[in-house]
Scaffold this motif. Structure first.
Motif, mmCIF file in Angstrom:
data_model
loop_
_atom_site.group_PDB
_atom_site.id
_atom_site.type_symbol
_atom_site.label_atom_id
_atom_site.label_comp_id
_atom_site.label_asym_id
_atom_site.label_seq_id
_atom_site.Cartn_x
_atom_site.Cartn_y
_atom_site.Cartn_z
ATOM 1 N N GLY A 53 -8.664 -56.712 -28.844
ATOM 2 C CA GLY A 53 -7.748 -55.658 -28.458
ATOM 3 C C GLY A 53 -6.388 -56.158 -28.011
ATOM 4 N N GLU A 54 -6.218 -57.483 -27.946
ATOM 5 C CA GLU A 54 -4.929 -58.054 -27.558
ATOM 6 C C GLU A 54 -4.328 -58.907 -28.672
ATOM 7 O OE1 GLU A 54 -4.810 -59.872 -23.670
ATOM 8 O OE2 GLU A 54 -6.535 -58.657 -23.064
ATOM 9 N N GLU A 55 -5.165 -59.748 -29.313
ATOM 10 C CA GLU A 55 -4.679 -60.615 -30.394
ATOM 11 C C GLU A 55 -5.281 -60.232 -31.741
ATOM 12 O OE1 GLU A 55 -3.978 -64.696 -27.873
ATOM 13 O OE2 GLU A 55 -6.037 -64.105 -28.339
ATOM 14 N N ALA A 56 -6.357 -59.472 -31.715
ATOM 15 C CA ALA A 56 -7.053 -59.014 -32.932
ATOM 16 C C ALA A 56 -8.075 -57.973 -32.501
ATOM 17 C CB ALA A 56 -7.756 -60.186 -33.613
ATOM 18 N N LEU A 57 -8.676 -57.304 -33.474
ATOM 19 C CA LEU A 57 -9.850 -56.474 -33.192
ATOM 20 C C LEU A 57 -11.056 -57.264 -33.657
ATOM 21 C CD1 LEU A 57 -8.858 -52.811 -34.167
ATOM 22 C CD2 LEU A 57 -8.816 -53.920 -31.916
ATOM 23 N N LEU A 58 -12.019 -57.433 -32.756
ATOM 24 C CA LEU A 58 -13.199 -58.244 -33.056
ATOM 25 C C LEU A 58 -14.397 -57.362 -33.379
ATOM 26 C CD1 LEU A 58 -12.805 -60.940 -30.268
ATOM 27 C CD2 LEU A 58 -12.026 -61.022 -32.640
ATOM 28 N N LEU A 59 -15.144 -57.791 -34.374
ATOM 29 C CA LEU A 59 -16.332 -57.083 -34.838
ATOM 30 C C LEU A 59 -17.574 -57.714 -34.221
ATOM 31 C CD1 LEU A 59 -15.351 -57.043 -38.621
ATOM 32 C CD2 LEU A 59 -15.057 -55.158 -36.974
ATOM 33 N N GLU A 60 -18.472 -56.876 -33.751
ATOM 34 C CA GLU A 60 -19.743 -57.374 -33.206
ATOM 35 C C GLU A 60 -20.767 -57.587 -34.319
ATOM 36 O OE1 GLU A 60 -20.037 -58.400 -30.129
ATOM 37 O OE2 GLU A 60 -18.015 -57.689 -29.670
ATOM 38 N N ARG A 61 -20.885 -56.599 -35.213
ATOM 39 C CA ARG A 61 -21.867 -56.669 -36.303
ATOM 40 C C ARG A 61 -21.203 -57.089 -37.618
ATOM 41 N NH1 ARG A 61 -21.895 -51.880 -34.227
ATOM 42 N NH2 ARG A 61 -21.272 -50.904 -36.176
ATOM 43 N N ARG A 73 -8.999 -47.014 -36.386
ATOM 44 C CA ARG A 73 -8.343 -47.146 -35.074
ATOM 45 C C ARG A 73 -6.916 -47.672 -35.240
ATOM 46 N NH1 ARG A 73 -10.198 -51.279 -30.276
ATOM 47 N NH2 ARG A 73 -8.434 -50.828 -28.893
ATOM 48 N N LEU A 74 -6.750 -48.674 -36.087
ATOM 49 C CA LEU A 74 -5.420 -49.238 -36.323
ATOM 50 C C LEU A 74 -4.523 -48.259 -37.074
ATOM 51 C CD1 LEU A 74 -6.486 -52.879 -37.162
ATOM 52 C CD2 LEU A 74 -5.156 -52.124 -35.170
ATOM 53 N N ALA A 75 -5.080 -47.524 -38.025
ATOM 54 C CA ALA A 75 -4.281 -46.551 -38.783
ATOM 55 C C ALA A 75 -3.723 -45.464 -37.868
ATOM 56 C CB ALA A 75 -5.141 -45.927 -39.892
ATOM 57 N N ALA A 76 -4.465 -45.132 -36.824
ATOM 58 C CA ALA A 76 -4.058 -44.062 -35.919
ATOM 59 C C ALA A 76 -3.122 -44.530 -34.805
ATOM 60 C CB ALA A 76 -5.302 -43.423 -35.300
ATOM 61 N N ASP A 77 -2.898 -45.834 -34.685
ATOM 62 C CA ASP A 77 -2.148 -46.332 -33.533
ATOM 63 C C ASP A 77 -1.120 -47.391 -33.951
ATOM 64 O OD1 ASP A 77 -1.272 -47.318 -31.080
ATOM 65 O OD2 ASP A 77 -3.283 -47.317 -30.191
ATOM 66 N N PRO A 78 0.078 -46.967 -34.358
ATOM 67 C CA PRO A 78 1.104 -47.918 -34.786
ATOM 68 C C PRO A 78 1.479 -48.927 -33.697
ATOM 69 C CG PRO A 78 1.788 -45.664 -35.282
ATOM 70 C CD PRO A 78 0.527 -45.579 -34.479
ATOM 71 N N ALA A 79 1.470 -48.516 -32.443
ATOM 72 C CA ALA A 79 1.823 -49.436 -31.357
ATOM 73 C C ALA A 79 0.779 -50.547 -31.233
ATOM 74 C CB ALA A 79 1.963 -48.678 -30.037
ATOM 75 N N LEU A 80 -0.492 -50.197 -31.384
ATOM 76 C CA LEU A 80 -1.556 -51.201 -31.338
ATOM 77 C C LEU A 80 -1.405 -52.173 -32.508
ATOM 78 C CD1 LEU A 80 -4.162 -52.366 -30.131
ATOM 79 C CD2 LEU A 80 -5.430 -50.686 -31.517
ATOM 80 N N ARG A 81 -1.113 -51.641 -33.698
ATOM 81 C CA ARG A 81 -0.896 -52.515 -34.864
ATOM 82 C C ARG A 81 0.210 -53.526 -34.577
ATOM 83 N NH1 ARG A 81 -0.969 -47.686 -37.787
ATOM 84 N NH2 ARG A 81 1.235 -47.910 -38.348
ATOM 85 N N ALA A 82 1.301 -53.052 -34.032
ATOM 86 C CA ALA A 82 2.442 -53.936 -33.752
ATOM 87 C C ALA A 82 2.072 -54.984 -32.705
ATOM 88 C CB ALA A 82 3.642 -53.111 -33.289
ATOM 89 N N ARG A 83 1.417 -54.563 -31.618
ATOM 90 C CA ARG A 83 1.030 -55.521 -30.555
ATOM 91 C C ARG A 83 0.074 -56.575 -31.073
ATOM 92 N NH1 ARG A 83 0.101 -50.981 -27.565
ATOM 93 N NH2 ARG A 83 -2.125 -51.418 -27.487
ATOM 94 N N LEU A 84 -0.953 -56.139 -31.829
ATOM 95 C CA LEU A 84 -1.924 -57.099 -32.362
ATOM 96 C C LEU A 84 -1.268 -58.056 -33.344
ATOM 97 C CD1 LEU A 84 -5.104 -54.917 -33.022
ATOM 98 C CD2 LEU A 84 -4.675 -56.463 -31.106
ATOM 99 N N GLY A 85 -0.385 -57.534 -34.187
ATOM 100 C CA GLY A 85 0.295 -58.394 -35.146
ATOM 101 C C GLY A 85 1.135 -59.459 -34.465
#
Length: 131
Positions: A53-61, A73-85
């Protein structure tokens, strides 16, 4: 490859934790992270070093429904996309540079050589000898 990465909105490394994924390093991950695009990857190998949630989105499974949820989640949140990128790129530039990696590998080899040298001098070497 740069054209493909540049065309993507989100980059995904599929898979999940497993003995295979724990010890392999997908060669595309440094490029994914350095691209400045948000990255979705399993919580294994380099994924263990990234902050979810800070440097990437991590998958458990790492299965299809979990990947689809992360991409949605990323498609719905442009600010999150920018921060993670941005944060993923900073991680790549800081941690995945050849010069840094080479130094770490050389130090590991030095430690192993020193350890083996001590074992050999104590007469515990497993190196085969000729009859």
């Amino acid at each position: 490859m740069p054209e493909i990465l540049g065309a993507a909105d989100v980059l995904v490394q599929p898979g999940g934790p497993s003995p295979f994924n724990d010890y392999r390093f997908p060669s595309k991950l440094p490029e994914y992270l350095a691209s400045g695009r948000p990255v979705v990857l399993p919580r294994t190998n380099v994924g263990l070093e990234l902050r979810d949630g800070e440097e990437a989105l991590l998958l458990e499974r790492g299965d299809a429904p979990e990947i689809a949820a992360a991409v949605a989640r990323l498609a719905a949140d442009p600010a999150l996309r920018a921060r993670l990128g941005e944060a993923g790129r900073a991680f790549a530039l800081r941690e995945l540079r050849w010069t840094t990696t080479v130094d770490r590998v050389q130090e590991l080899y030095r430690e192993i050589a020193a350890s083996e040298g001590r074992r050999f001098r104590r007469g515990r070497s497993t190196v085969p000898t000729r009859p």
